[in-house]
Design a protein around this motif. Structure first.
Motif, PDB file in Angstrom:
ATOM      1  N   ALA A  19      52.085  37.283  47.082  1.00 42.87           N
ATOM      2  CA  ALA A  19      50.648  37.161  46.790  1.00 42.87           C
ATOM      3  C   ALA A  19      49.827  37.514  48.020  1.00 42.87           C
ATOM      4  N   PHE A  20      50.261  37.063  49.184  1.00 38.84           N
ATOM      5  CA  PHE A  20      49.547  37.367  50.426  1.00 38.84           C
ATOM      6  C   PHE A  20      49.593  38.861  50.711  1.00 38.84           C
ATOM      7  N   ARG A  21      50.758  39.473  50.559  1.00 38.56           N
ATOM      8  CA  ARG A  21      50.880  40.897  50.870  1.00 38.56           C
ATOM      9  C   ARG A  21      50.105  41.750  49.874  1.00 38.56           C
ATOM     10  N   ALA A  22      50.069  41.318  48.610  1.00 39.09           N
ATOM     11  CA  ALA A  22      49.336  42.083  47.593  1.00 39.09           C
ATOM     12  C   ALA A  22      47.831  41.987  47.831  1.00 39.09           C
ATOM     13  N   GLY A  71      47.067  42.729  40.071  1.00 41.88           N
ATOM     14  CA  GLY A  71      47.857  41.598  39.596  1.00 41.88           C
ATOM     15  C   GLY A  71      47.197  40.267  39.867  1.00 41.88           C
ATOM     16  N   ARG A  72      46.631  40.109  41.062  1.00 37.38           N
ATOM     17  CA  ARG A  72      45.977  38.844  41.383  1.00 37.38           C
ATOM     18  C   ARG A  72      44.689  38.704  40.582  1.00 37.38           C
ATOM     19  N   ALA A  84      41.336  35.709  36.938  1.00 39.81           N
ATOM     20  CA  ALA A  84      40.274  36.084  35.986  1.00 39.81           C
ATOM     21  C   ALA A  84      39.137  36.800  36.693  1.00 39.81           C
ATOM     22  N   ASP A  85      39.464  37.574  37.730  1.00 40.33           N
ATOM     23  CA  ASP A  85      38.457  38.392  38.418  1.00 40.33           C
ATOM     24  C   ASP A  85      38.341  39.731  37.695  1.00 40.33           C
ATOM     25  N   THR A  86      37.698  39.682  36.567  1.00 41.83           N
ATOM     26  CA  THR A  86      37.534  40.882  35.744  1.00 41.83           C
ATOM     27  C   THR A  86      36.046  41.104  35.462  1.00 41.83           C
ATOM     28  N   GLN A 118      49.606  26.691  44.834  1.00 38.34           N
ATOM     29  CA  GLN A 118      48.452  25.826  45.057  1.00 38.34           C
ATOM     30  C   GLN A 118      47.159  26.490  44.568  1.00 38.34           C
ATOM     31  N   PHE A 119      46.558  27.373  45.325  1.00 44.02           N
ATOM     32  CA  PHE A 119      45.268  27.925  44.911  1.00 44.02           C
ATOM     33  C   PHE A 119      45.353  28.645  43.571  1.00 44.02           C
ATOM     34  N   GLU A 120      46.279  29.575  43.422  1.00 42.21           N
ATOM     35  CA  GLU A 120      46.347  30.351  42.172  1.00 42.21           C
ATOM     36  C   GLU A 120      46.740  29.480  40.992  1.00 42.21           C
TER      37      GLU A 120
END
Length: 979
Positions: free
Chosen positions: A557-560, A566-567, A572-574, A903-905
């Motif tokens: 997740a950090f590298r992406a 995907g994140r 829901a960042d659409t 945690q966050f996601e």
């Protein structure tokens, strides 16, 4: 080297017992006093402990002179050593006892040696060593080394880094000929990593099976032979089919018979326990005086000796249950306990149980550190079941249940019973009476460090051994952790968030980092004037030249990155929240890091921001974006967080609600020491890499080969599971040990969230007018509070921060009540299980459900705490009235966590935007969720639900990034990466 515990028992006449005791007393000055002839005779002979005790026999039993010896080498060698050193004194004792033997002492002790074992027909007994693999020579040599090093530090005020101080101490040791041999590390026993033999059901079943075979093998052998003979006869007489049938019937009979045997043993034991009569008399004061006279024999002695003689209960069953108890304890010591520890008890040097042959006497000898009272209390509180399992088979022991239970848990009666069994320690020798097991382990760690320490963190750990002990792996290295972890920095109310792009040239990027790194604030005591926090993105690490194989060890997740497709789906960042429309952090405006600047006053902030921006631009970098948080008011919620004192004015987010109230409390921090609340307390590994999490495991952390860290800046990599504080990490390290790039670091999530305050306020006003007469609106509610009540139902709190769970009809500050700390110790499930006070879909209930999903469950609280985040954000004002992209105020959301996905996601995906969270249907978080056509909130009530519909997306994402907040050592390493 092998370590042996030897017991030899020589019979003599009972009538001589008092004379022998008196004779043994005369040797005490030679054991510990100024006339230490016996002590001098034993020195250098590899004997750790030795005692001689008179065991009086019953009618028809001999009285014995019992020798207890613990030494280095095989049993015969231990006996030979004692015989060579104490020939004269022991012959004097023999003469007093009337023991006439012309055999050499060595041969006599060997002939009368009591050999114990775990077998069914062996003499029952159990041995325990608290310092395995530690010879007398090694213990004394390492003590001398540690003593000389302490003198060195007392005399010298060495200046410099921890590693430099260590190197000076090492040079001092190397110059002393008597310590040269100790420069070479010698292995220390560690906790074996035996996950396969942990107490799973499979492991318990395996132990039980082995136990059945061990103790009932004669029965199994007999029945097995009968089954085979029956099967063989039937097969010859009637053929294969009948033979197989006979085999099946025979096996059933064997199983039934074995169950019958086990049942007979169990019910026989229960019958004996119910008829057992405990003795609860006090000890004769004269006997107590004789026992006490042998305890704490000199002011320099840190050890004591215990010799206990108990009488076995009659019958074969008690003999069997004694063997079972010994076998269980031996299995635990082998498969479960750490080397040198009996459960959690670590004060025993050597101990032994032995059933004296041809008698009913169960002997117990123990050489331990500390007082008798502390020793017994340790056993009562930490190992009562083991004591009960053994001594429940003796006369007068406190009442027990199922062999291992009750008994010793009755602490006062157990101690009175133990005193009645105890014999005065008349003749007792210790090779190192001034040392406890803890001190022996620390001295060994000091010696081990001399040969292995190579990094700064190892040097810190090694230096901490002087006047201290092994640093627990749960204790946070505060000086390494960036200050942001420890609170909201309320004493620095002015702040600026700078989104950076590093210079393209690696060398220039590293030079810039080397320039900034000393300014980054670490520790829980920030500077008074300013605080700088630095976090780097995945792209930023690549720009610095972090090798690909190390970079790939960082979480996916950090590298992406937050702005990846995907994140975006997970968060829901659409639509309008898509990364393509972000002001920073998107595909067209990616950042390499974030520099957070906090200051006590506006002038300091302006000066620091200008200086850091200029340095970046001169190096070839650029400022992508900046956010200026709203200055904190005096006495803010963060101040309350940091100090625990009442706040004069709360920090409010743009919708007007108090913010920063509910936070996890990290164990080991100052806040935890003041407020170790069971609801909110979490392990440090949930937020910091390199520490155990709530399940005892270390979070995955990127590792670096030792060759890449020639300056020994990074700490050693830890194991994956909790190590425990037996020995420090450097004890089993080497020059080639991997280094931990992540330790003391955390992952920082940053999101710039714009809030449509006008639309939100308009909605609650319209809803208040629309639902004023709805049955779900409480009659006690002040009509003027109805708009705030609607908003509070969406958030889960009133605007003053008080919870709906505790204040369902009006906020705590209603009618101008004095300001109070917002309540935060409530439980949703226990106090509001159906959501009639705080709706199931309210913002704070989704963000931290507590026990809501399983009311009253401590396990559920533990599960939820695995998903907590540490929020460290601040609000900001509208930046430009003419630009719709920045014309709205909002929240610079920031949080720390050790696992972005868990945690966050998880909070965002599984709780906030989950349509059917908590059994709801087609609802999302009414504040931060992406409602769209699903915009609704169900407000339950006894009179039926109120459905708030047409809620909108009040919050929009305008930028975001996943960042790694390194430790001080990691920043130094990154700034000095090789080309």
């Amino acid at each position: 080297m092998t370590q042996s515990m030897v017991t030899s028992a020589i019979p003599f006449a009972l009538g001589k017992a008092d004379s022998v005791d008196a004779r043994l007393d005369t040797f005490r000055p030679q054991l510990f006093g100024n006339e230490s002839a016996i002590r001098e005779a034993m020195r250098g002979r590899h004997i750790h402990f030795m005692s001689i005790t008179v065991v009086r026999g019953e009618i028809g039993e001999p009285t014995h002179l019992v020798f207890e010896m613990s030494g280095d080498g095989e049993p015969d060698a231990v006996i030979a050593t004692v015989a060579a050193g104490l020939e004269g004194p022991i012959r004097e004792i023999f003469d007093t006892a009337g023991i006439a033997s012309h055999k050499p002492l060595r041969d006599l002790l060997t002939a009368r040696r009591v050999r114990t074992g775990q077998g069914l027909f062996a003499t029952p007994g159990l041995d325990f060593c608290g310092t395995p693999d530690m010879t007398v020579e090694r213990i004394e040599a390492e003590y001398a080394l540690a003593r000389d090093l302490r003198d060195f530090f007392d005399r010298s005020a060495v200046q410099g880094s921890p590693l430099h101080v260590f190197q000076q101490a090492k040079a001092f040791v190397a110059a002393l000929p008597q310590h040269v041999a100790l420069m070479t590390p010698e292995p220390l026993k560690r906790i074996a990593d035996k996950d396969s033999e942990r107490f799973s059901l499979g492991f318990v079943a395996c132990l039980a099976g082995r136990g059945l075979v061990k103790f009932f093998w004669p029965v199994l052998l007999l029945f097995g032979a009968l089954v085979l003979l029956t099967t063989y006869g039937a097969w010859h007489a009637a053929g294969t089919a009948v033979g197989l049938l006979a085999l099946a019937v025979g096996l059933i009979v064997v199983a039934v018979a074995l169950i019958a045997v086990l049942a007979a043993v169990y019910f026989g034991l229960r019958g004996l326990e119910e008829t057992n009569t405990p003795f609860d008399t006090t000890l004769d004061p004269k006997v107590m005086d004789a026992i006490s006279d042998g305890e704490n024999v000199t002011k320099d002695t840190q050890q004591n000796h215990l010799a206990g003689i108990s009488v076995m209960q009659a019958g074969w069953l008690r003999g069997l249950t004694l063997r079972i108890a010994f076998w269980v304890i031996a299995q635990l010591a082998t498969h479960r306990f750490r080397p040198g520890f009996l459960g959690e008890i670590s004060t025993i040097h050597y101990a032994r149980w032995v059933l004296l042959p041809k008698t009913n006497k169960l002997l117990f000898f123990s050489n331990f550190g500390g007082s008798w009272e502390s020793y017994l209390e340790d056993f009562i509180t930490k190992a009562a079941s083991g004591l009960t399992g053994v001594w429940s088979n003796t006369v007068g022991f406190p009442r027990t249940e199922n062999l291992f239970f009750k008994g010793a848990t009755d602490g006062d009666r157990f101690k009175r019973w133990a005193r009645r069994q105890q014999q005065p320690s008349r003749f007792w020798y210790s090779a190192y009476p001034h040392l406890t097991t803890a001190r022996i382990r620390v001295n060994a760690a000091i010696r081990q460090g001399i040969g292995t320490v190579s990094t700064e963190d190892e040097a810190v750990s090694w230096l901490g051994l002087f006047g201290s002990k092994v640093r627990p792996d749960t204790l946070i290295e505060t000086f390494e952790v960036q200050t942001l972890l420890y609170g909201g920095l309320s004493k620095h109310p002015y702040a600026e968030c700078l989104m950076l792009r590093l210079p393209e040239a690696r060398r220039a990027a590293r030079e810039w980092l080397a320039q900034v790194e000393p300014l980054v604030s670490c520790g829980d005591e920030p500077p008074r004037d300013k605080v700088l926090i630095l976090a780097l993105s995945s792209h930023g690490l690549e720009r610095l030249g972090l090798p690909q194989d190390i970079h790939e060890q960082f979480p996916t997740a950090f590298r992406a990155g937050m702005g990846s497709p995907g994140r975006a789906n997970l968060l829901a960042d659409t639509g309008d929240d898509h990364a393509r429309k972000w002001l920073w952090g998107g595909p067209s405006n990616e950042i390499d890091g974030v520099l957070l600047v906090y200051a006590a006053d506006p002038a300091t902030l302006a000066h620091e921001v200008a200086a850091r921006t200029t340095e970046l631009q001169v190096a070839g970098g650029a400022l992508v974006h900046r956010v200026t948080p709203t200055p904190l008011p005096t006495g803010s919620a963060q101040a309350q967080q940091d100090t625990g004192r009442s706040a004069r004015q709360l920090v409010r987010e743009p919708f007007g609600f108090a913010d920063g109230i509910s936070q996890p409390i990290i164990k080991g921090t100052r806040r935890w020491m003041r407020q170790s609340d069971a609801i909110h307390a979490v392990e440090p590994g949930e937020f910091l890499l390199g520490y155990p999490d709530g399940r005892g495991y270390f979070p995955p952390s990127p590792r670096v080969p030792a060759r890449m860290d020639p300056g020994n800046v990074l700490p050693l990599a830890e194991p994956t599971h909790r190590r425990g504080a037996l020995i420090p990490s450097f004890a089993n390290s080497s020059a080639n040990s991997e280094r931990d790039l992540g330790r003391n670091g955390s992952f920082l999530v940053v999101r710039q969230l714009a809030q449509d305050v006008e639309a939100f306020n308009g909605f609650v006003e319209e809803a208040a007018a629309l639902y004023a007469d709805h049955p779900a609106v409480p009659k006690l509610l002040d009509p003027a509070l109805l708009p705030e009540w609607i908003g509070a139902k969406m958030v889960g709190r009133w605007k003053d921060g008080s919870s709906l769970v505790r204040f369902p009809h009006q906020p705590a500050s209603y009618h101008g009540a004095p300001q109070r700390n917002p309540d935060n110790e409530f439980l949703f499930g226990a106090e509001d299980p159906v959501g009639e006070r705080c709706p199931l879909g309210a913002h704070i209930r989704r963000s931290n459900p507590r026990d809501s999903l399983a009311p009253g469950s401590a396990q559920e609280l533990g599960i939820v705490n695995r998903h907590r985040i540490l929020r460290v954000g601040r609000g900001f004002e509208a930046e430009g009235a003419n630009d719709p992209e920045v014309s709205q105020p909002g929240l610079l959301f920031m949080c720390l966590n050790a696992d972005i996905e868990r945690q966050f996601e998880f909070i965002q995906q599984t709780w906030a935007v989950a349509w059917q969270f908590h059994g709801l249907e087609n609802e999302v978080d009414p504040i931060t969720g992406r409602g769209g056509k699903l915009g609704r909130l169900t407000i339950p009530s006894p009179n039926g639900p109120l459905h708030l519909t047409k809620t909108k997306d009040w919050v929009r994402t305008r930028g975001g990034a996943y960042l790694f907040m390194p430790s001080r050592s990691a920043l130094r390493f990154l700034a000095r990466l090789p080309e």
